[in-house]
Design a protein around this motif. Structure first.
Motif, short mmCIF file in Angstrom:
data_model
loop_
_atom_site.label_atom_id
_atom_site.label_comp_id
_atom_site.label_asym_id
_atom_site.label_seq_id
_atom_site.Cartn_x
_atom_site.Cartn_y
_atom_site.Cartn_z
N VAL A 1 0.84 -1.21 0.00
CA VAL A 1 0.00 0.00 0.00
C VAL A 1 0.87 1.25 0.00
O VAL A 1 0.66 2.18 -0.80
N ILE A 2 1.84 1.30 0.91
CA ILE A 2 2.73 2.48 0.98
C ILE A 2 3.52 2.63 -0.32
O ILE A 2 3.72 3.75 -0.82
N GLY A 3 3.98 1.51 -0.89
CA GLY A 3 4.71 1.59 -2.14
C GLY A 3 3.87 2.11 -3.29
O GLY A 3 4.34 2.93 -4.09
N PHE A 4 2.63 1.64 -3.39
CA PHE A 4 1.75 2.08 -4.48
C PHE A 4 1.43 3.56 -4.35
O PHE A 4 1.52 4.32 -5.33
N ILE A 5 1.06 3.99 -3.13
CA ILE A 5 0.74 5.40 -2.92
C ILE A 5 1.97 6.27 -3.17
O ILE A 5 1.88 7.34 -3.80
N SER A 6 3.13 5.82 -2.69
CA SER A 6 4.36 6.60 -2.87
C SER A 6 4.72 6.74 -4.34
O SER A 6 5.12 7.82 -4.79
N LEU B 1 8.29 3.13 7.66
CA LEU B 1 7.93 1.73 7.86
C LEU B 1 8.30 1.25 9.26
O LEU B 1 7.51 0.55 9.91
N ILE B 2 9.50 1.59 9.71
CA ILE B 2 9.92 1.14 11.04
C ILE B 2 8.98 1.70 12.10
O ILE B 2 8.59 1.00 13.05
N GLY B 3 8.58 2.96 11.94
CA GLY B 3 7.69 3.56 12.93
C GLY B 3 6.30 2.95 12.91
O GLY B 3 5.77 2.55 13.96
N ASN C 1 9.91 -3.08 -4.25
CA ASN C 1 9.50 -3.67 -5.53
C ASN C 1 8.31 -2.94 -6.14
O ASN C 1 8.26 -2.73 -7.36
N VAL C 2 7.36 -2.54 -5.32
CA VAL C 2 6.20 -1.82 -5.84
C VAL C 2 6.60 -0.43 -6.31
O VAL C 2 6.13 0.06 -7.34
#
Length: 521
Positions: A231-236, A265-267, A285-286
């Motif tokens: 999700v974070i990768g797609f939005i980013s 991500l760590i947070g 990868n995303v």
């Protein structure tokens, strides 16, 4: 009055600064001509400077030091995994799904089982708590947990054969991509192997262990971590491309974006108790799925530079905190664990794991044709089988075990149970010794290979009286001429710089940053 500061902070800065200062001048020579791993050099510096740094003192106790090490290794793994996954080709997981699934599911499972059997067979503990003082094997569940720590491959040490001049000459691109992708993914997939053994140890009945394993580890940590990374990768990827096209993003923020994502991500995964390492791999990868971000940052040096200095600092830290005293049974000044493994058995275990833990598995998968098209011959299969180093990921999962022992394998008063103490002490001895051995062996493997290959080819092709001999005088003359040539070039550069300053610089206008220029219609 002169105020001399000799506290821990200044000593740490001095050690790190002196080492990186000296390494800077010979970094290309060490890594690209001698092919020596900077991780090995950093680890040795940390081991030598360990008594000066006094990690246990400034950390405030063993438990605090374990927490610091857990978080430090987590940060390094997330950075390395994210950067390596971004550098993979677009749609890598889709195009290489067969090789990746075989290497991760079959290869990693067999590696875990082989490591477990070797640890269980070799590690006979000399238990001083028994009345008869006899020896006994460690529990098989303990061997499963320790074997899970060495099942993942370390992305930092594995980068030796993925990046650099030696990799460009000897490692085909598909093989390097498989090594990089596998080492990034299996670091996050080590959680199920570790916690299956830990839950079975803590919940002997079995029912609660399976509920915890499938509910917490598989469902919450793995699936949620992978979903959150996607999700974070797609939005980013979508947002970054949009705002980059609008010229709202400056160059510095654009190139530093992966570091920002790691911290994010760590947070977030840490607060949710999910798997941030697997999330970092999926996110990378995303983010580079269509290849746009990879192409846009092809000339970037910020991420790799940050990664290099972070890894140097981490290996100095690991060398400094390595508990060397737990291997020294003959030192009366050191309190040795009652569950002690003789050093000669640890040496045998390290050799067995380096030779048998991964190499036979990869050779078998190659013979079955399951790693094609990335692995096409025996030499490549041997290379990917041998270069499965044990490093930061093993230390990370070791400290997950130590944390579990302190909080789950303890009684109502907070003291660890005898079973927890045995797992705690044995895992520390095995993992630290094996990791040290892997850092040394894989750090010098390429120089030894290059030297042996050169000697073999030269001796095979020449007559006995013409065989090469070490020509120290010729090497010194060659370097002297190179130094003379470089000094002449420096003088010419200084002369041109003076002419430029005198003629061009006074009339040179101050450049306007590109991201502040008004867009034209």
């Amino acid at each position: 009055m002169i105020n001399v500061l000799t506290d821990r902070f200044h000593i740490v800065c001095a050690v790190f600064g002196i080492f990186t200062f000296l390494l800077t001048f010979v970094s290309f020579l060490v890594k690209e001509r001698l092919f020596i791993s900077d991780s090995l050099l950093s680890y040795l510096v940390g081991a030598i400077a360990g008594p000066l740094l006094g990690a246990m003192t400034w950390a405030g106790g063993a438990e605090n030091l374990e927490t610091i090490t857990l978080n430090f290794t987590r940060l390094s793994l997330c950075v390395q995994v994210l950067l390596s996954s971004i550098q993979l080709p677009g749609r890598f997981l889709r195009d290489s799904r067969r090789s990746m699934l075989v290497a991760l599911l079959i290869g990693m499972s067999l590696t875990w089982l082989i490591s477990t059997l070797l640890i269980w067979a070799i590690c006979t503990v000399e238990n001083d708590t028994n009345a008869d003082g006899g020896n006994h094997r460690i529990a098989f569940l303990h061997a499963l947990a320790i074997g899970a720590c060495v099942a993942p491959t370390d992305p930092v040490l594995a980068s030796t054969i993925v990046k650099g001049r030696w990799a460009d000459q000897h490692v085909p691109a598909p093989l390097a991509q498989l090594i990089s992708g596998e080492s990034g993914a299996n670091d996050g997939l080590g959680y199920p192997f570790v916690f299956l053994a830990l839950y079975l140890t803590a919940y002997v009945g079995g029912g609660s262990a399976m509920a915890e394993f499938f509910g917490n580890t598989m469902g919450y940590m793995l699936i949620l971590g992978a979903f959150w990374g996607a999700v974070i990768g797609f939005i980013s990827a979508k947002a970054l491309r949009l705002f980059r096209g609008l010229h709202y993003v400056d160059h510095e923020s654009f190139f530093a974006f992966p570091i920002v994502l790691v911290i994010l991500l760590i947070g977030t995964c840490g607060m949710a108790g999910s798997n941030d390492i697997l999330a970092a791999f999926i996110l990378g990868n995303v983010l580079s799925w269509d290849g746009w971000y990879q192409l846009s940052t092809a000339e970037d040096s910020l991420g790799p530079t940050f990664d290099v200095f972070l890894n140097i600092a981490l290996f100095i830290y690991l060398g400094a905190i390595c508990p060397w005293d737990i291997f020294d049974r003959g030192n009366n000044d050191v309190q040795v664990s009652p569950w002690h493994i003789p050093v000669w058995k640890l040496v045998c275990l390290a050799i067995a794991l380096l030779a048998l833990r991964r190499l036979p598995v990869m050779l078998l998968l190659y013979r079955m044709g399951l790693l094609r098209p990335h692995v096409t011959n025996f030499r490549q299969a041997f290379l990917i089988g041998f270069f499965g180093p044990m490093g930061i990921s093993s230390i990370f999962y070791l400290h997950e075990i130590l944390h579990f022992c302190r909080h789950e394998l303890s009684d109502q008063d907070g003291a660890m149970t005898p079973e927890g103490l045995e797992l705690f002490d044995v895992s520390r001895q095995v993992i630290w010794f094996v990791v040290t051995s892997s850092v040394v062996v894989h750090g010098v493997a390429i120089p030894v290979y290059q030297t042996g290959t050169w000697l073999w080819m030269e001796c095979k092709s020449l007559k006995p009286q013409e065989r090469p001999r070490a020509d120290l005088r010729g090497f010194i003359d060659k370097e002297r001429n190179a130094i003379k040539h470089v000094l002449e070039g420096i003088k010419d550069d200084e002369h041109r710089a003076e002419e430029y300053i005198e003629t061009h610089l006074p009339n040179h206008p101050r450049p306007r940053p590109t991201f502040r220029r008004v867009k034209r219609a």
